[in-house]
Design a protein around this motif. Structure first.
Motif, mmCIF file in Angstrom:
data_model
loop_
_atom_site.group_PDB
_atom_site.id
_atom_site.type_symbol
_atom_site.label_atom_id
_atom_site.label_comp_id
_atom_site.label_asym_id
_atom_site.label_seq_id
_atom_site.Cartn_x
_atom_site.Cartn_y
_atom_site.Cartn_z
ATOM 1 N N PHE A 424 0.808 -1.204 0.000
ATOM 2 C CA PHE A 424 0.000 0.000 0.000
ATOM 3 C C PHE A 424 0.852 1.269 0.000
ATOM 4 N N ASP A 425 2.148 1.123 -0.223
ATOM 5 C CA ASP A 425 3.015 2.283 -0.359
ATOM 6 C C ASP A 425 3.348 2.575 -1.812
ATOM 7 N N SER A 426 2.873 1.753 -2.738
ATOM 8 C CA SER A 426 3.200 1.939 -4.148
ATOM 9 C C SER A 426 2.115 2.746 -4.846
ATOM 10 N N ALA A 427 2.526 3.453 -5.893
ATOM 11 C CA ALA A 427 1.568 4.253 -6.654
ATOM 12 C C ALA A 427 0.523 3.380 -7.334
ATOM 13 N N LYS A 428 0.893 2.168 -7.699
ATOM 14 C CA LYS A 428 -0.041 1.270 -8.373
ATOM 15 C C LYS A 428 -1.249 0.970 -7.494
ATOM 16 N N THR A 429 -1.013 0.668 -6.228
ATOM 17 C CA THR A 429 -2.117 0.352 -5.328
ATOM 18 C C THR A 429 -2.883 1.603 -4.926
ATOM 19 N N LEU A 430 -2.164 2.685 -4.638
ATOM 20 C CA LEU A 430 -2.827 3.920 -4.243
ATOM 21 C C LEU A 430 -3.659 4.506 -5.375
ATOM 22 N N ALA A 431 -3.362 4.129 -6.622
ATOM 23 C CA ALA A 431 -4.165 4.623 -7.741
ATOM 24 C C ALA A 431 -5.616 4.178 -7.628
ATOM 25 N N ALA A 432 -5.869 3.035 -6.993
ATOM 26 C CA ALA A 432 -7.239 2.570 -6.828
ATOM 27 C C ALA A 432 -8.048 3.552 -5.986
ATOM 28 N N PHE A 433 -7.421 4.112 -4.944
ATOM 29 C CA PHE A 433 -8.123 5.080 -4.101
ATOM 30 C C PHE A 433 -8.362 6.385 -4.858
ATOM 31 N N ALA A 434 -7.388 6.781 -5.680
ATOM 32 C CA ALA A 434 -7.579 7.995 -6.483
ATOM 33 C C ALA A 434 -8.727 7.813 -7.475
ATOM 34 N N LEU A 435 -8.789 6.642 -8.104
ATOM 35 C CA LEU A 435 -9.905 6.374 -9.016
ATOM 36 C C LEU A 435 -11.238 6.378 -8.278
ATOM 37 N N GLY A 436 -11.258 5.764 -7.109
ATOM 38 C CA GLY A 436 -12.487 5.763 -6.321
ATOM 39 C C GLY A 436 -12.916 7.162 -5.927
ATOM 40 N N MET A 437 -11.951 8.013 -5.585
ATOM 41 C CA MET A 437 -12.281 9.385 -5.207
ATOM 42 C C MET A 437 -12.835 10.159 -6.395
ATOM 43 N N MET A 438 -12.214 10.006 -7.548
ATOM 44 C CA MET A 438 -12.709 10.700 -8.732
ATOM 45 C C MET A 438 -14.098 10.196 -9.129
ATOM 46 N N LEU A 439 -14.325 8.900 -9.008
ATOM 47 C CA LEU A 439 -15.648 8.358 -9.313
ATOM 48 C C LEU A 439 -16.685 8.895 -8.335
ATOM 49 N N PHE A 440 -16.296 9.036 -7.070
ATOM 50 C CA PHE A 440 -17.198 9.602 -6.068
ATOM 51 C C PHE A 440 -17.555 11.044 -6.403
ATOM 52 N N VAL A 441 -16.573 11.821 -6.810
ATOM 53 C CA VAL A 441 -16.815 13.223 -7.158
ATOM 54 C C VAL A 441 -17.737 13.322 -8.376
ATOM 55 N N VAL A 442 -17.473 12.521 -9.398
ATOM 56 C CA VAL A 442 -18.309 12.561 -10.597
ATOM 57 C C VAL A 442 -19.746 12.150 -10.262
ATOM 58 N N THR A 443 -19.916 11.100 -9.481
ATOM 59 C CA THR A 443 -21.259 10.654 -9.093
ATOM 60 C C THR A 443 -21.968 11.717 -8.271
ATOM 61 N N LEU A 444 -21.225 12.376 -7.377
ATOM 62 C CA LEU A 444 -21.822 13.443 -6.568
ATOM 63 C C LEU A 444 -22.308 14.592 -7.441
ATOM 64 N N LEU A 445 -21.523 14.970 -8.430
ATOM 65 C CA LEU A 445 -21.937 16.041 -9.334
ATOM 66 C C LEU A 445 -23.175 15.641 -10.129
#
Length: 462
Positions: A424-445
């Motif tokens: 969970f210190d690699s960019a590859k794994t943390l990218a999943a959280f970034a994608l989830g956050m962006m999906l959350f923002v788009v859904t909220l809008l």
């Protein structure tokens, strides 16, 4: 005693307390001339006794279960000699795993140091003692609470106010738990997203057109940097969702209009349950249907008319996903249309309008806010679908608007990034959280936009 056995026992004691308090309230009211001389009905005295018996016991049980493991592990680790004391969390986890295996009989004590074997025995003893103390304490609290409530059954005590206040507090706690859980999820995703943007540029992620998160383990390997552009993923998500909505919204809405306004009771009783059965089909079944039937059919049809189509395509996934979400649109729209007051229909027909004109000019505008809510729910279901996309559309992050090509979605990539043993210190794994956050923002809008549309039409037709 195990927790699973304590719960029904506490429930049985609560039922017993209810019955005893109910009988006592009737007995107390009898010399006074009946229950009309009580401050509250016997039901409320009984309900208060049941709450006093069950709630404190369940709170004690929940707290015990929450802290039992940590306390026992701390006692076991503190009993180890200084040379076996763990120096890191990983080492502590390994030692505790060995101790737990010894205590459970999965590991022979002869194959571990004597101190570990002794710690395993200590762990087993502490667990047994904890189970005993937990059962005694929980049952004692339940009995004392029931006895206290039973003793407080009196004509001058307002049990109704006490019960209603307790229930309001329980409802508030439940609502607070739901809200705090949502806040915790959001903040946990935000923190991991911030860590990701500390490794990858925000602008490269948001505006990047290449997605290849397969970073290398060492900096001198090929592909050590990776590519984290999210545009291909969101393009694939929107493409498949749009195809699904183009299928689900017309079919679902028209079927709802037919079933609610034109179909006979016999047809409605047959077609509506059959249509809602689509919602109960597992998504993996839809995925098999898309991969084995729909996708080959689309590929053969495209080749027959001179087009090039992939064996896995966005069109196949979108069509099957649209079939899957038809019940969401149909059922909700049907309920909303039936909820329109009958006097609106009668008034329109009395003015000389036909049934179709009444549906188009009166019923549909009045039901539009609810219909928009059903469509929004269907869109959220389509955006969050994973299994059908994996089996019918593939994993290729292609930036294309051609529905005959293979694409992938945000949710599929989140699952792919988190599968297997990951750091969970690699960019590859943390990218999943970034994608989830962006999906959350788009859904909220999208939700905000839909609420504005619903509010506009609701003000017009209320």
């Amino acid at each position: 005693m195990q927790t699973g056995n304590l719960l029904p026992l506490v429930l049985a004691l609560a039922v017993l307390a209810y019955g005893l308090a109910y009988m006592r309230s009737r007995a107390v009211a009898a010399p006074l001339g009946g229950i009309r001389h009580l401050k509250s009905l016997p039901f409320y005295y009984a309900a208060r006794a049941s709450l006093w018996c069950g709630l404190p016991a369940l709170i004690v049980l929940a707290l015990w279960v929450a802290f039992e493991g940590k306390v026992i592990q701390g006692l076991v680790v503190s009993s180890l000699p200084s040379d076996l004391m763990p120096e890191s969390e990983g080492q502590a986890s390994l030692i505790l795993s060995q101790i737990s295996n010894v205590a459970a009989g999965k590991l022979d004590p002869q194959f571990v140091p004597p101190e570990i074997a002794q710690a395993g025995s200590l762990l087993e003893n502490l667990r047994n003692q904890s189970q005993t103390f937990k059962a005694v304490l929980v049952l004692l609290v339940a009995v004392l609470g029931a006895a206290f409530a039973w003793s407080r059954v009196a004509p001058n005590i307002n049990a109704r106010e006490s019960v209603e206040t307790t229930l309001r507090r329980i409802f508030f706690v439940c609502a607070a738990v739901a809200v705090l859980t949502t806040v915790g999820i959001v903040f946990s995703v935000i923190f991991e997203t911030i860590r990701f943007f500390g490794m990858v540029s925000f602008w490269d992620f948001v505006f990047g057109t290449s997605w290849s998160p397969q970073t290398a383990l060492r900096a001198d390997q090929v592909g050590a940097d990776g590519s984290f552009g999210m545009i291909p993923l969101f393009t694939g998500t929107l493409l498949i969702s749009a195809i699904a909505l183009l299928v689900a919204v017309p079919v679902g809405l028209l079927s709802a209009i037919y079933l609610s306004e034109y179909a006979s009771k016999r047809i409605r009783a047959t077609v509506k349950p059959a249509l809602e059965l689509l919602a109960g089909v597992p998504t993996v079944v839809y995925g098999f249907f898309a991969a084995l039937t729909v996708a080959p059919f689309i590929r053969d049809l495209a080749e027959a008319i001179g087009l090039e189509a992939s064996s896995q395509s966005a069109l196949a996934a979108g069509l099957v996903m649209g079939i899957m979400i038809i019940p969401f649109v149909s059922s909700l729209s049907d309920d909303v249309i039936n909820a329109v007051p009958q006097n609106l229909r009668d008034g329109s027909l009395a003015m000389g309008a036909t049934q179709s004109e009444t549906m188009k000019n009166v019923i549909f505008p009045a039901a539009l806010p609810g219909i928009m809510g059903g469509i929004l729910l269907a869109a959220s279901r389509a955006i969050g679908e994973t299994m059908i996309v994996v089996m019918a559309a593939g994993l290729a992050a292609n930036l294309t608007a051609n529905p005959l090509e293979s694409v992938t979605t945000v949710t599929v990539q989140i699952v792919t990034l988190l599968v297997g043993d990951q750091e969970f210190d690699s960019a590859k794994t943390l990218a999943a959280f970034a994608l989830g956050m962006m999906l959350f923002v788009v859904t909220l809008l999208l939700n905000v936009l839909a609420l504005k549309i619903v509010r506009k039409y609701r003000e017009q037709y209320d």
